[in-house]
Design an enzyme around this catalytic site. Sequence first.
Site: not given
Ligand code: BV8
Ligand code: ZN
Length: 254
Positions: A123, A134
């Site tokens: 990401h 560009c």
């Molecule tokens: C795309 C950068 C193709 C920006 C990020 C299929 C099904 C459903 C939806 C989709 C699908 N395919 C695509 C989609 C749409 C979408 C998507 O997935 N939506 C979700 C919400 C349903 N995906 C996209 O848009 C992707 N692109 O598919 O392109 C396309 C393109 C054009 C046209 C058609 C198709 C792009 C997705 C990337 C977005 N950018 N980040 C930014 O940072 O702001 S995503 C961002 O959120 C992160 O990078 C990460 O991926 C996500 C957050 O998740 P986690 O990192 O897991 O964090 P979270 O807080 O949720 O969980 C933390 C975990 O840690 C918890 O479980 C917790 O218990 C645990 N934890 C806490 N403390 C600890 C711990 N674990 C261990 N130790 C600890 N101490």
């Molecule tokens: Zn440029």
Amino acid sequence: MKTAAISSELRARFAQASHALVLTGAGVSAESGVPTFRGGGNSAAWKGMPFDVISSAEMVQRNLPAVWEWFDYRRGILESLKPNPAHLEIAQWPKRFREFTLVTQNVDGLHQQAGSLNVVELHGNIWSARCVKCEFRSQIISGVAREDTCLECGERLRPDVVLFGEMLPPGAFEHAALKASQSDLCFVVGTSALVYPAASLPEIAKNSGAYLCEINPERTGLSSLCDEVINGPAGEIIPLFGEIIPQTISAGQT
Ligand code: BV8
Ligand code: ZN
């Protein structure tokens, strides 16, 4: 954290695996002080906007300054934060396996700060900016005012991260998926596994015969797919592998 957290099965697999893959999410950086996105049940919000709204391709079109404000704020938090024992231990793992692949969803760069090389950043990275038109990119240096105009074509610069609705960096997912399909041990660390296509990588590894281990204080949608689930903080669990599992000679000949 008790060494008992790691089963004898996993110890044996860790000692004998030839190709390991690790997928990390925000949770691996939580003990460094980086806020997670869904910690505590509700998803992160910025000025009332859910993060997948402010972090979206559409928002870059509509209001790029607001998107910069959100990432400037997050870089501000990161400036004083350091890698934690989970990052530091994982950085040692290339020496433990014939082949090792580290894939992260995090844009914080803490794996690299811990010494990890060849990190597959699915990401993007918050310390980089790119031109909306560009291929120009520029590094954002902590404490130095960031550019916001492209030096090549004069267009605007935007955060060099993958926003919702945007494609991942060319080849990044394909490379990670290939390595996942070749791995015999796969760790999923600190991710809620809700964002795709990143969340499909553990499934690819599992379906290709890898032993799948989740490390997370909470259960996730992936837990039922895993061969082993260790519910605890990564910063306490991951260093145990270095402490209790001696390095076998054959491994590490990467
Ligand atoms: C795309 C950068 C193709 C920006 C990020 C299929 C099904 C459903 C939806 C989709 C699908 N395919 C695509 C989609 C749409 C979408 C998507 O997935 N939506 C979700 C919400 C349903 N995906 C996209 O848009 C992707 N692109 O598919 O392109 C396309 C393109 C054009 C046209 C058609 C198709 C792009 C997705 C990337 C977005 N950018 N980040 C930014 O940072 O702001 S995503 C961002 O959120 C992160 O990078 C990460 O991926 C996500 C957050 O998740 P986690 O990192 O897991 O964090 P979270 O807080 O949720 O969980 C933390 C975990 O840690 C918890 O479980 C917790 O218990 C645990 N934890 C806490 N403390 C600890 C711990 N674990 C261990 N130790 C600890 N101490
Ligand atoms: Zn440029």
